[in-house]
Design a protein around this motif. Sequence first.
Motif, mmCIF file in Angstrom:
data_model
loop_
_atom_site.group_PDB
_atom_site.id
_atom_site.type_symbol
_atom_site.label_atom_id
_atom_site.label_comp_id
_atom_site.label_asym_id
_atom_site.label_seq_id
_atom_site.Cartn_x
_atom_site.Cartn_y
_atom_site.Cartn_z
ATOM 1 N N ALA A 94 0.729 -1.198 -0.090
ATOM 2 C CA ALA A 94 0.018 0.095 -0.087
ATOM 3 C C ALA A 94 0.936 1.321 -0.038
ATOM 4 O O ALA A 94 1.947 1.095 0.599
ATOM 5 C CB ALA A 94 -0.944 0.006 1.216
ATOM 6 N N ASN A 95 0.425 2.275 -0.553
ATOM 7 C CA ASN A 95 1.237 3.524 -0.711
ATOM 8 C C ASN A 95 0.228 4.836 -0.091
ATOM 9 O O ASN A 95 -0.816 4.514 0.080
ATOM 10 C CB ASN A 95 1.416 3.719 -2.178
ATOM 11 C CG ASN A 95 2.389 2.831 -2.948
ATOM 12 O OD1 ASN A 95 3.378 2.489 -2.233
ATOM 13 N ND2 ASN A 95 2.170 2.321 -4.137
ATOM 14 N N PHE A 96 1.159 5.798 -0.031
ATOM 15 C CA PHE A 96 0.778 7.063 0.895
ATOM 16 C C PHE A 96 -0.360 7.633 0.072
ATOM 17 O O PHE A 96 -1.165 8.509 0.632
ATOM 18 C CB PHE A 96 1.936 7.803 0.784
ATOM 19 C CG PHE A 96 2.545 8.604 -0.659
ATOM 20 C CD1 PHE A 96 3.301 7.960 -1.379
ATOM 21 C CD2 PHE A 96 1.750 9.736 -0.939
ATOM 22 C CE1 PHE A 96 3.588 8.301 -2.543
ATOM 23 C CE2 PHE A 96 2.124 10.296 -2.318
ATOM 24 C CZ PHE A 96 3.237 9.479 -3.147
ATOM 25 N N ASP A 97 -0.630 7.359 -1.273
ATOM 26 C CA ASP A 97 -1.713 7.909 -1.905
ATOM 27 C C ASP A 97 -2.889 7.153 -1.851
ATOM 28 O O ASP A 97 -4.020 7.464 -2.653
ATOM 29 C CB ASP A 97 -1.271 8.393 -3.589
ATOM 30 C CG ASP A 97 -0.990 7.017 -4.257
ATOM 31 O OD1 ASP A 97 -0.918 5.883 -3.494
ATOM 32 O OD2 ASP A 97 -0.065 7.309 -5.287
ATOM 33 N N GLY A 98 -2.760 5.981 -1.129
ATOM 34 C CA GLY A 98 -3.960 5.087 -1.121
ATOM 35 C C GLY A 98 -4.122 3.947 -2.026
ATOM 36 O O GLY A 98 -4.786 2.966 -2.020
ATOM 37 N N TYR B 271 -2.171 1.039 -4.566
ATOM 38 C CA TYR B 271 -1.178 -0.134 -4.536
ATOM 39 C C TYR B 271 -0.044 -0.387 -5.453
ATOM 40 O O TYR B 271 -0.598 -0.144 -6.702
ATOM 41 C CB TYR B 271 -1.840 -1.570 -4.280
ATOM 42 C CG TYR B 271 -2.719 -1.594 -2.872
ATOM 43 C CD1 TYR B 271 -4.019 -1.133 -2.930
ATOM 44 C CD2 TYR B 271 -2.435 -2.416 -1.825
ATOM 45 C CE1 TYR B 271 -4.909 -0.974 -1.775
ATOM 46 C CE2 TYR B 271 -3.157 -2.048 -0.719
ATOM 47 C CZ TYR B 271 -4.529 -1.573 -0.745
ATOM 48 O OH TYR B 271 -5.173 -1.591 0.435
ATOM 49 N N GLY B 272 0.760 -0.900 -5.259
ATOM 50 C CA GLY B 272 1.916 -1.099 -6.324
ATOM 51 C C GLY B 272 2.471 -2.577 -6.509
ATOM 52 O O GLY B 272 1.742 -3.446 -5.673
ATOM 53 N N PRO C 48 6.133 -3.755 -2.595
ATOM 54 C CA PRO C 48 6.512 -2.832 -1.566
ATOM 55 C C PRO C 48 7.281 -1.613 -2.243
ATOM 56 O O PRO C 48 8.307 -1.763 -2.560
ATOM 57 C CB PRO C 48 6.937 -3.264 -0.446
ATOM 58 C CG PRO C 48 6.594 -4.668 -0.430
ATOM 59 C CD PRO C 48 6.512 -5.106 -1.803
ATOM 60 N N GLY C 49 6.916 -0.292 -2.287
ATOM 61 C CA GLY C 49 7.553 0.718 -2.892
ATOM 62 C C GLY C 49 7.293 1.075 -4.038
ATOM 63 O O GLY C 49 7.996 2.146 -4.434
ATOM 64 N N ALA C 50 6.759 0.468 -4.774
ATOM 65 C CA ALA C 50 6.436 0.618 -6.110
ATOM 66 C C ALA C 50 5.113 1.558 -6.332
ATOM 67 O O ALA C 50 4.293 1.722 -5.550
ATOM 68 C CB ALA C 50 6.261 -0.882 -6.874
ATOM 69 N N GLU C 51 5.212 2.130 -7.437
ATOM 70 C CA GLU C 51 4.214 3.291 -7.613
ATOM 71 C C GLU C 51 2.764 2.679 -7.794
ATOM 72 O O GLU C 51 2.650 1.579 -8.013
ATOM 73 C CB GLU C 51 4.369 3.787 -9.074
ATOM 74 C CG GLU C 51 3.730 5.041 -9.398
ATOM 75 C CD GLU C 51 3.963 5.724 -10.876
ATOM 76 O OE1 GLU C 51 4.712 5.062 -11.552
ATOM 77 O OE2 GLU C 51 3.376 6.711 -11.121
ATOM 78 N N SER C 52 1.680 3.480 -7.406
ATOM 79 C CA SER C 52 0.312 2.848 -7.200
ATOM 80 C C SER C 52 0.000 2.749 -8.631
ATOM 81 O O SER C 52 0.245 3.836 -9.629
ATOM 82 C CB SER C 52 -0.528 3.962 -6.633
ATOM 83 O OG SER C 52 -0.410 3.995 -5.259
ATOM 84 N N ASP D 73 -7.689 1.839 2.696
ATOM 85 C CA ASP D 73 -8.283 3.092 3.021
ATOM 86 C C ASP D 73 -9.154 3.637 1.796
ATOM 87 O O ASP D 73 -8.845 4.162 0.918
ATOM 88 C CB ASP D 73 -6.840 3.834 3.147
ATOM 89 C CG ASP D 73 -7.096 5.430 3.618
ATOM 90 O OD1 ASP D 73 -8.134 5.885 3.612
ATOM 91 O OD2 ASP D 73 -6.218 5.827 4.271
ATOM 92 N N ARG E 136 -9.114 7.324 0.823
ATOM 93 C CA ARG E 136 -7.844 7.667 -0.101
ATOM 94 C C ARG E 136 -7.902 7.116 -1.302
ATOM 95 O O ARG E 136 -7.463 7.593 -2.461
ATOM 96 C CB ARG E 136 -6.744 7.116 0.785
ATOM 97 C CG ARG E 136 -6.035 8.136 1.801
ATOM 98 C CD ARG E 136 -5.486 9.558 1.187
ATOM 99 N NE ARG E 136 -6.406 10.678 1.091
ATOM 100 C CZ ARG E 136 -6.518 11.461 0.617
ATOM 101 N NH1 ARG E 136 -5.663 11.732 -0.790
ATOM 102 N NH2 ARG E 136 -7.402 12.619 0.638
#
Lengths: 557, 328
Positions: free
Chosen positions: B177-181, B183-184, B187-191, B213, B216
């Motif tokens: 999961a990423n900060f913008d809500g 998933y990539g 882990p760490g990959a762009e949504s 979330d 988000r």
Amino acid sequence: MPPKGKAAPKPKGPDTTKPSSSSLTAAAQPASSTATNNTTPPATINERSQRRVDECQPYEAARQKAGLSGLSQAEQFGWVSARFARSDAAARSRLGPKSQRELWRHVNDASLPVRVLKKKLVSNPWGVDRNGRDVGSYSPAQFDDRAAKRITLTVLAAASQAFRDRRERTKRIALEDQQNPDVVTDSEVQEEHERRREMATLRKELYGDKMPGKLAQDPEWDDVVPIPHEEPEGSLAAISYPEDYAEAISYLRAVMQNKEYSPRCLRLTEYIIGMNSSHYTVWLFRASIVIALKLPFVDELAWLNKVALEHLKNYQIWHHRHLLVENYYPSIAGSPEAVASFAAQEQAFLSDILEQDTKNYHVWSYRSYLVGKLGLWDSAAELAAIEAMIKDDVRNNSAWSHRFYLVFSNPAHSTAGTAATEPDPAAPTPIVDREVQYAQDKIHLAPQNQSPWNYLRGVLVKGGRKLGSVEPFVADFVRHLGVDDKEDVISTHALDLLAEIYAEKGDKEKADLALRRLGEKWDRIRIGYWEWRRKCLESPAAAAGGTEAGVAAAVAA
Amino acid sequence: MTETFSTLPEELQLATSAHVKYIQSLDTRKDQYEYWLTEHLRLNGLYWGLTALHLLGHPEALPRAETIDFVLSCQHESGGFGAAPGHDAHMLSTVSAVQILALIDAFDELETRGRGKAQVGTYISNLQNRQTGTFAGDEWGEEDTRFLYGAFNALSLLGLLHLVEVDKAVDHIVACANFDGGYGVMPGAESHAGQIFTCVAALTIAGRKDLVDVERLGRWLSERQVAGGGLNGRPEKKEDVCYSWWVLSSLEMIGKTHWIDRDQLIAFILGCQDNERGGISDRPGDTVDVWHTVFGLAGLSLLEYPGLQPVDEVYCLPKSTIERVLRR
């Protein structure tokens, strides 16, 4: 058979007919030899054959034209004599010995042919060429040319067989006596390869034979029996291939089944990848070969870089790279210099390829993998590289996403297990400040760009800061909210964040105004969302159960 | 709203019969360059085509018996399926195989003529890394949340989800999961909308949607709609018909489909059709392919466009199929 004591006269060639002393024979020169074009060479082989036939039966052409009674007496005599000379002994024995002697004297003097060329009743007695054309219609020069080619082919075939025999022999000898230095050299193999190419070309020219596949022609692959594709009869999704590709895959199947990890197989994988870079299995096989043969990692990477630049949308390339790194890393893990050097190399290449395709998802995913694997969290070069990309294109969401990962997943200042959208107490204040500022600076460059707004919000949440802490900044992008002719929204994301800030402060009215204006004017396409946000202001519980019908009703209201 | 569509010009109506013909013609295009280049997608392509036909209401358009024969001919001893006969087994083709068999109600044939459901379940479960919870695509170990979703999808259809460590897999999804809500892929990959679909669908199958979330993610997903009405997969990228599925089904799963403007999206998808030869492309005017066809149709189905069978947002199969399979 002539009577004993007389040698059987040999039939003489057409143009070696000697002038004869016999008056009978002198006058009885074969009609056809004075006929039309004995002086001009025959135009075609068929014509040449016809002439030879005619020359063996000197009076036949004339007899066919005029009938036996139309010939002169000398010609008739000649014709009959030739017939008798050709017939068997039993027929001639009706002539009595004296007549037979006379017959043979006459035959000798007139040089009558004793044997005859039968005109072949078969059509195309010389065969047809690759276009279906009768070879008999070739000119003598063309025919000789063809004959020369056939001879060449025979010679080459013999040499090719000699090569195979030699190779067999040296293999056998090598098994028995390993000290024996005699091996088939590369240049011999090369020679054989060219020989086969020449043979294939000749066969194609002469007989229209299909050119064999490239691998079938390559002596290096002689020992491999390719496995052709088997398609069940009338299958639902039948596959048909271009020939080179089909051949290469059939060889691939064979060597994969034998688990052969060799240089020639490596070359085969490169060949196939060149034709179809998204063939999944061939990449995996290549990885096995590289690992099994312990090939220099840098060489393989250099090759991979080239392929990656040519096939930007291919993701197997990146998985291959991942496999290589996983395999290679243990050998450099102990040395920080080696790791740093490798990291620098990778960063250089990643910059190159991202220049071609700035948002390539596979490249960026690999990059985030690399950060974790090589511990590049504190790498100034990495941060600088990302900043350069954002500077080039502030709308590059991949770069923004990578930056967030680099900064906030750094094990040195993050708490493992923290949820992505929750505060992390370990996030250092100076860093949070720096990132807030960075996002704000970039927002100014393109206020409607979504990425830095998402970033800003994410940073504030991560840092446990109130959204209101950036209110002055955000408010700058929205002027005269709610004022009819003067309302100006430079960024809908700003208005969105402003609504959240107002709600955070408890100012429901202003929050509602902002959201309403978004749905009414500034971002109408997302009215469903804005209306839901408005409901949230009333009662969060109601919004949690928000249905489409409810929103539609609210919209209609 | 729905009745207005029949008054639209022809190009904004659904060219059902053209699409059916297009899909039927796919296995005859052996002379096309693209056909042999995509051999490694053959079984997947069959799933896309068949699902599209079922959504169009023409399940009979591809012969059932031959379909079963072909699918079973791709199966290996391990239980897994390859992309085509002779291809090595892989998670993605295995999932497609299970989906196809579910679609045409052929699990019985899998038992009697194939290697049986249990063997398929074993193949899939063996691909899980029990330490990390992730799934590999095959014995080579490439890991991707698509494989995790595929595993959950196929196993739940077979009734064998208990064979794997669901909780560990769920933990892995959370790590993506990423900060913008969003998933990539790891882990760490762009949504990315495609990855979001796989993660949210996997969580749904596992009964752990509570971990999403919603606000988000929903916000991020609603932002995928661009001015022309189409959806993109990431911020500042071009719209593409296949995101009509990835984004929309994700919204449906979290109950926020109304955060997208439906009329504009419908118009966009219909504008990507080739009304004469059939099929749907990524953007208006581009070449069609079966991938964009099925996802365009699935998107229209989610938007309740008339004349289409309802699609299940988690499995990308008709709702009727899921009801039949999961009720048993």
